[in-house]
Design an enzyme around this catalytic site. Structure first.
Site, PDB file in Angstrom:
ATOM      1  N   SER A 119       0.733  -1.324   0.037  1.00 16.40           N
ATOM      2  CA  SER A 119       0.113  -0.074   0.009  1.00 16.40           C
ATOM      3  C   SER A 119       0.760   1.291  -0.156  1.00 16.40           C
ATOM      4  CB  SER A 119      -0.963   0.039   1.133  1.00 16.40           C
ATOM      5  OG  SER A 119      -1.710  -1.132   1.183  1.00 16.40           O
ATOM      6  N   HIS A 140      -1.131  -2.535  -7.231  1.00 18.52           N
ATOM      7  CA  HIS A 140      -2.096  -2.257  -6.040  1.00 18.52           C
ATOM      8  C   HIS A 140      -3.357  -2.179  -6.344  1.00 18.52           C
ATOM      9  CE1 HIS A 140      -2.932   1.002  -2.817  1.00 18.52           C
ATOM     10  NE2 HIS A 140      -2.902  -0.171  -2.351  1.00 18.52           N
ATOM     11  N   GLU A 152      -3.503   0.317  -9.331  1.00 17.22           N
ATOM     12  CA  GLU A 152      -2.474   1.302  -9.590  1.00 17.22           C
ATOM     13  C   GLU A 152      -1.211   0.313  -9.943  1.00 17.22           C
ATOM     14  OE1 GLU A 152      -3.401   5.138  -6.709  1.00 17.22           O
ATOM     15  OE2 GLU A 152      -2.183   3.199  -5.759  1.00 17.22           O
ATOM     16  N   ASN A 191      -3.639   6.294  -1.807  1.00 23.51           N
ATOM     17  CA  ASN A 191      -3.346   6.378  -0.148  1.00 23.51           C
ATOM     18  C   ASN A 191      -2.700   7.632   0.016  1.00 23.51           C
ATOM     19  OD1 ASN A 191      -4.436   3.771   0.095  1.00 23.51           O
ATOM     20  ND2 ASN A 191      -2.552   2.569   0.170  1.00 23.51           N
TER      21      ASN A 191
HETATM   22  N1  CAA Z   1     -15.479  -9.233  -0.489  1.00 23.45           N
HETATM   23  C1  CAA Z   1     -15.783  -9.530  -1.855  1.00 23.45           C
HETATM   24  N2  CAA Z   1     -17.046  -8.952  -2.321  1.00 23.45           N
HETATM   25  C2  CAA Z   1     -17.804  -8.234  -1.354  1.00 23.45           C
HETATM   26  C3  CAA Z   1     -17.263  -7.713  -0.167  1.00 23.45           C
HETATM   27  C4  CAA Z   1     -16.042  -8.478   0.189  1.00 23.45           C
HETATM   28  N3  CAA Z   1     -15.379  -8.133   1.533  1.00 23.45           N
HETATM   29  N4  CAA Z   1     -18.055  -6.821   0.472  1.00 23.45           N
HETATM   30  C5  CAA Z   1     -19.117  -6.669  -0.581  1.00 23.45           C
HETATM   31  N5  CAA Z   1     -18.671  -7.569  -1.560  1.00 23.45           N
HETATM   32  C6  CAA Z   1     -19.833  -7.393  -2.727  1.00 23.45           C
HETATM   33  C7  CAA Z   1     -20.988  -8.090  -2.507  1.00 23.45           C
HETATM   34  O1  CAA Z   1     -20.755  -9.443  -2.795  1.00 23.45           O
HETATM   35  C8  CAA Z   1     -21.990  -7.393  -3.276  1.00 23.45           C
HETATM   36  O2  CAA Z   1     -21.885  -7.868  -4.622  1.00 23.45           O
HETATM   37  P1  CAA Z   1     -23.441  -8.442  -5.275  1.00 23.45           P
HETATM   38  O3  CAA Z   1     -24.389  -7.372  -5.030  1.00 23.45           O
HETATM   39  O4  CAA Z   1     -23.176  -8.532  -6.838  1.00 23.45           O
HETATM   40  O5  CAA Z   1     -23.652  -9.524  -4.564  1.00 23.45           O
HETATM   41  C9  CAA Z   1     -21.344  -6.083  -3.608  1.00 23.45           C
HETATM   42  O6  CAA Z   1     -20.108  -6.050  -3.213  1.00 23.45           O
HETATM   43  C10 CAA Z   1     -21.963  -4.916  -2.555  1.00 23.45           C
HETATM   44  O7  CAA Z   1     -22.058  -5.463  -1.364  1.00 23.45           O
HETATM   45  P2  CAA Z   1     -23.009  -5.048  -0.424  1.00 23.45           P
HETATM   46  O8  CAA Z   1     -24.420  -4.787  -1.066  1.00 23.45           O
HETATM   47  O9  CAA Z   1     -23.139  -6.181   0.465  1.00 23.45           O
HETATM   48  O10 CAA Z   1     -22.559  -3.818   0.288  1.00 23.45           O
HETATM   49  P3  CAA Z   1     -22.253  -2.415  -0.170  1.00 23.45           P
HETATM   50  O11 CAA Z   1     -23.206  -1.899  -1.231  1.00 23.45           O
HETATM   51  O12 CAA Z   1     -22.226  -1.544   1.027  1.00 23.45           O
HETATM   52  O13 CAA Z   1     -20.511  -2.457  -0.681  1.00 23.45           O
HETATM   53  C11 CAA Z   1     -18.601  -2.046  -0.330  1.00 23.45           C
HETATM   54  C12 CAA Z   1     -19.757  -2.991  -0.032  1.00 23.45           C
HETATM   55  C13 CAA Z   1     -18.087  -2.445  -2.036  1.00 23.45           C
HETATM   56  C14 CAA Z   1     -17.285  -2.755   0.141  1.00 23.45           C
HETATM   57  C15 CAA Z   1     -18.627  -0.624  -0.277  1.00 23.45           C
HETATM   58  O14 CAA Z   1     -19.121  -0.426   1.098  1.00 23.45           O
HETATM   59  C16 CAA Z   1     -17.590   0.091  -0.763  1.00 23.45           C
HETATM   60  O15 CAA Z   1     -17.498   0.748  -1.827  1.00 23.45           O
HETATM   61  N6  CAA Z   1     -16.810   0.601   0.373  1.00 23.45           N
HETATM   62  C17 CAA Z   1     -15.363   1.498   0.234  1.00 23.45           C
HETATM   63  C18 CAA Z   1     -14.507   0.612   0.076  1.00 23.45           C
HETATM   64  C19 CAA Z   1     -13.071   1.341  -0.161  1.00 23.45           C
HETATM   65  O16 CAA Z   1     -13.103   2.755  -0.286  1.00 23.45           O
HETATM   66  N7  CAA Z   1     -12.105   0.431  -0.461  1.00 23.45           N
HETATM   67  C20 CAA Z   1     -10.650   1.124  -0.463  1.00 23.45           C
HETATM   68  C21 CAA Z   1     -10.175   0.980   0.588  1.00 23.45           C
HETATM   69  S1  CAA Z   1      -8.319   1.535   0.716  1.00 23.45           S
HETATM   70  C22 CAA Z   1      -7.616   0.318  -0.037  1.00 23.45           C
HETATM   71  O17 CAA Z   1      -8.044  -0.817  -0.569  1.00 23.45           O
HETATM   72  C23 CAA Z   1      -5.995   0.817  -0.326  1.00 23.45           C
HETATM   73  C24 CAA Z   1      -5.086   0.360   0.669  1.00 23.45           C
HETATM   74  O18 CAA Z   1      -3.969   0.209   0.215  1.00 23.45           O
HETATM   75  C25 CAA Z   1      -5.346   0.360   1.989  1.00 23.45           C
HETATM   76  P1  NAD Z   2      -3.853  -9.445   5.991  1.00 28.92           P
HETATM   77  O1  NAD Z   2      -3.162  -9.280   7.352  1.00 28.92           O
HETATM   78  O2  NAD Z   2      -5.139  -9.550   6.084  1.00 28.92           O
HETATM   79  O3  NAD Z   2      -3.267 -10.881   5.308  1.00 28.92           O
HETATM   80  C1  NAD Z   2      -1.591 -10.862   5.274  1.00 28.92           C
HETATM   81  C2  NAD Z   2      -1.531 -12.265   5.190  1.00 28.92           C
HETATM   82  O4  NAD Z   2      -0.071 -12.503   4.732  1.00 28.92           O
HETATM   83  C3  NAD Z   2      -1.681 -13.355   6.137  1.00 28.92           C
HETATM   84  O5  NAD Z   2      -2.618 -14.369   5.854  1.00 28.92           O
HETATM   85  C4  NAD Z   2      -0.384 -13.840   6.704  1.00 28.92           C
HETATM   86  O6  NAD Z   2      -0.322 -15.287   7.097  1.00 28.92           O
HETATM   87  C5  NAD Z   2       0.376 -13.809   5.277  1.00 28.92           C
HETATM   88  N1  NAD Z   2       1.631 -13.745   5.432  1.00 28.92           N
HETATM   89  C6  NAD Z   2       2.315 -13.043   6.308  1.00 28.92           C
HETATM   90  N2  NAD Z   2       3.801 -13.353   5.982  1.00 28.92           N
HETATM   91  C7  NAD Z   2       3.810 -14.289   4.987  1.00 28.92           C
HETATM   92  C8  NAD Z   2       5.060 -14.938   4.354  1.00 28.92           C
HETATM   93  N3  NAD Z   2       6.165 -14.686   4.753  1.00 28.92           N
HETATM   94  N4  NAD Z   2       4.473 -15.716   3.494  1.00 28.92           N
HETATM   95  C9  NAD Z   2       3.336 -15.973   2.971  1.00 28.92           C
HETATM   96  N5  NAD Z   2       2.106 -15.536   3.527  1.00 28.92           N
HETATM   97  C10 NAD Z   2       2.463 -14.579   4.727  1.00 28.92           C
HETATM   98  O7  NAD Z   2      -2.966  -8.242   5.167  1.00 28.92           O
HETATM   99  P2  NAD Z   2      -4.025  -7.483   3.748  1.00 28.92           P
HETATM  100  O8  NAD Z   2      -4.834  -6.536   4.241  1.00 28.92           O
HETATM  101  O9  NAD Z   2      -4.396  -8.451   2.945  1.00 28.92           O
HETATM  102  O10 NAD Z   2      -2.750  -6.498   3.196  1.00 28.92           O
HETATM  103  C11 NAD Z   2      -1.704  -7.500   2.462  1.00 28.92           C
HETATM  104  C12 NAD Z   2      -1.049  -6.497   1.606  1.00 28.92           C
HETATM  105  O11 NAD Z   2      -1.806  -5.734   0.869  1.00 28.92           O
HETATM  106  C13 NAD Z   2       0.044  -5.265   2.650  1.00 28.92           C
HETATM  107  O12 NAD Z   2       0.963  -5.036   1.749  1.00 28.92           O
HETATM  108  C14 NAD Z   2      -1.281  -4.336   2.618  1.00 28.92           C
HETATM  109  O13 NAD Z   2      -0.648  -3.092   2.674  1.00 28.92           O
HETATM  110  C15 NAD Z   2      -1.772  -4.169   1.057  1.00 28.92           C
HETATM  111  N6  NAD Z   2      -3.191  -3.879   0.926  1.00 28.92           N
HETATM  112  C16 NAD Z   2      -4.129  -4.005   1.714  1.00 28.92           C
HETATM  113  C17 NAD Z   2      -5.293  -3.296   1.728  1.00 28.92           C
HETATM  114  C18 NAD Z   2      -6.308  -3.421   2.701  1.00 28.92           C
HETATM  115  O14 NAD Z   2      -7.425  -2.681   2.546  1.00 28.92           O
HETATM  116  N7  NAD Z   2      -6.209  -4.197   3.743  1.00 28.92           N
HETATM  117  C19 NAD Z   2      -5.694  -2.737   0.383  1.00 28.92           C
HETATM  118  C20 NAD Z   2      -4.614  -2.908  -0.662  1.00 28.92           C
HETATM  119  C21 NAD Z   2      -3.527  -3.243  -0.380  1.00 28.92           C
END
Ligand code: CAA
Ligand code: NAD
Length: 295
Positions: A119, A140, A152, A191
């Site tokens: 991330s 990403h 990305e 991010n």
């Molecule tokens: N895994 C897989 N599919 C999922 C899911 C999950 N965890 N959660 C929901 N879905 C699917 C559902 O199956 C559903 O699909 P269908 O309608 O086709 O069956 C669809 O998504 C919509 O789900 P819901 O109706 O249950 O719920 P919702 O309308 O509230 O949507 C959501 C759920 C898509 C997660 C929505 O709340 C959302 O877009 N949230 C924001 C998510 C976001 O911002 N993500 C980015 C996070 S940052 C990141 O990822 C980067 C990083 O590096 C940290």
């Molecule tokens: P998570 O904690 O849900 O899962 C991490 C997994 O990696 C665990 O199942 C753990 O057992 C496994 N693991 C740890 N060390 C390992 C190794 N040496 N070999 C094999 N498996 C190993 O974490 P996550 O949220 O899936 O995040 C994973 C990566 O994706 C991170 O780099 C995170 O920054 C990135 N990411 C996370 C998100 C998010 O929303 N959580 C979104 C985009 C990218």
């Protein structure tokens, strides 16, 4: 380079989704985790999503079976030896990832491409743990990877034109994905903007601007976000967000990336958000309930 078999490492929140979308696009997938329990949980989530898609009549049972049949789970890294592309989604920790890549480099065939789903880490800092820095990219995905369209694709200074193009083509070939190339700057595009926003929501809470629920409700109803920022933090994982914040803070030295004290406190308590059953909200009941953090 032709990609036909893909290794996805880490079967957690991100890895299981990346494995599923790759298998849906027709690739053979080896899903590898270090922990059998995490692997089983990731495979279980894929099966649940596929069953749901069949129930909703979006795919035939036959298709669901074929997708599931293309995914092999393993806890043995040696099973990755003949994949063409590895997408790594293990814990967000530089030293852990570098050590992992050092080992993997000796196992996977030389012409395979490595892609990190990190991330926030700079791709060059991971690429240099291997002897294949020219075949190393960032890829990403966003959470949940089955639903969020964006990928990305990040090019390090060492990445060859061929490897970068292969990664772009791979991501574009996944159903419904929107691909945005980005330079290798910690946090990339999303991010860099999203993480300070989520951290600021916690600071707003700490400063008494609103309760956990009111901050979430306001941003949903007032800004049209699908989730409020504090629910989103729980969804991403508080441990992961803290790691991202630390990495971006250390890169840019700007307060907006610093993890606020409440986030650190919850991570210390082992409350990692939705994936561990408790974070800013408690997920043990029918509906999430905001935790009383006034102590
Ligand atoms: N895994 C897989 N599919 C999922 C899911 C999950 N965890 N959660 C929901 N879905 C699917 C559902 O199956 C559903 O699909 P269908 O309608 O086709 O069956 C669809 O998504 C919509 O789900 P819901 O109706 O249950 O719920 P919702 O309308 O509230 O949507 C959501 C759920 C898509 C997660 C929505 O709340 C959302 O877009 N949230 C924001 C998510 C976001 O911002 N993500 C980015 C996070 S940052 C990141 O990822 C980067 C990083 O590096 C940290
Ligand atoms: P998570 O904690 O849900 O899962 C991490 C997994 O990696 C665990 O199942 C753990 O057992 C496994 N693991 C740890 N060390 C390992 C190794 N040496 N070999 C094999 N498996 C190993 O974490 P996550 O949220 O899936 O995040 C994973 C990566 O994706 C991170 O780099 C995170 O920054 C990135 N990411 C996370 C998100 C998010 O929303 N959580 C979104 C985009 C990218």
């Amino acid at each position: 380079m032709e990609i036909s078999k893909v290794g996805v490492v880490g079967a957690g929140l991100m890895g299981h989704g990346i494995a599923q979308v790759s298998a849906q696009a027709g690739y053979g997938v080896v899903l590898c985790d270090i922990d059998q329990g995490c692997l089983d949980s990731g495979l279980g989530k894929i099966e649940k999503q596929l069953s749901r898609a069949v129930e909703k009549e979006r795919i035939e049972q036959e298709t669901a079976d074929a997708v599931r049949g293309r995914i092999d789970g393993t806890v043995d890294q040696q099973d990755l030896s003949d994949v063409d592309l590895v997408i790594e989604a293990i814990t967000e920790d530089l030293e852990l990832k570098r050590s992992f890549y050092g080992d993997l480099d000796g196992i996977v065939k030389d012409d395979a491409i490595f892609a990190s789903n990190t991330s926030s880490l700079s791709i060059i800092d991971l690429a240099t743990a291997t002897q294949r820095a020219e075949r190393f990219v960032g890829m990403h995905f966003f959470n949940p990877a089955q639903v969020m369209p964006l990928v990305e694709v990040i090019r390090a200074v060492t990445t060859s034109d061929e490897a970068f193009q292969t990664a772009l083509d791979y991501a574009k070939g996944l159903d419904g994905k929107v691909v945005v190339p980005t330079p290798d700057k910690a946090g990339y595009i999303v991010n860099r903007l999203l993480v300070p926003y989520m951290l600021d929501a916690v600071r707003a809470y700490e400063e008494g601007v609103g309760s956990i629920e009111s901050i979430d409700a306001a941003m949903k109803a007032g800004a049209g976000h699908p989730m409020g920022p504090i629910t989103l933090l729980d969804f991403v994982g508080l441990d992961t967000t803290q790691a991202i914040a630390e990495i971006m803070f250390s890169e840019f030295r700007e307060r907006r990336f610093a993890p606020p004290p409440t986030l650190r406190k919850l991570v210390s308590a082992g409350w990692y958000g939705k994936k561990s059953g408790k974070g800013f909200y408690d997920y043990s009941g029918d509906k999430p309930v905001a935790v009383d953090l006034s102590v």
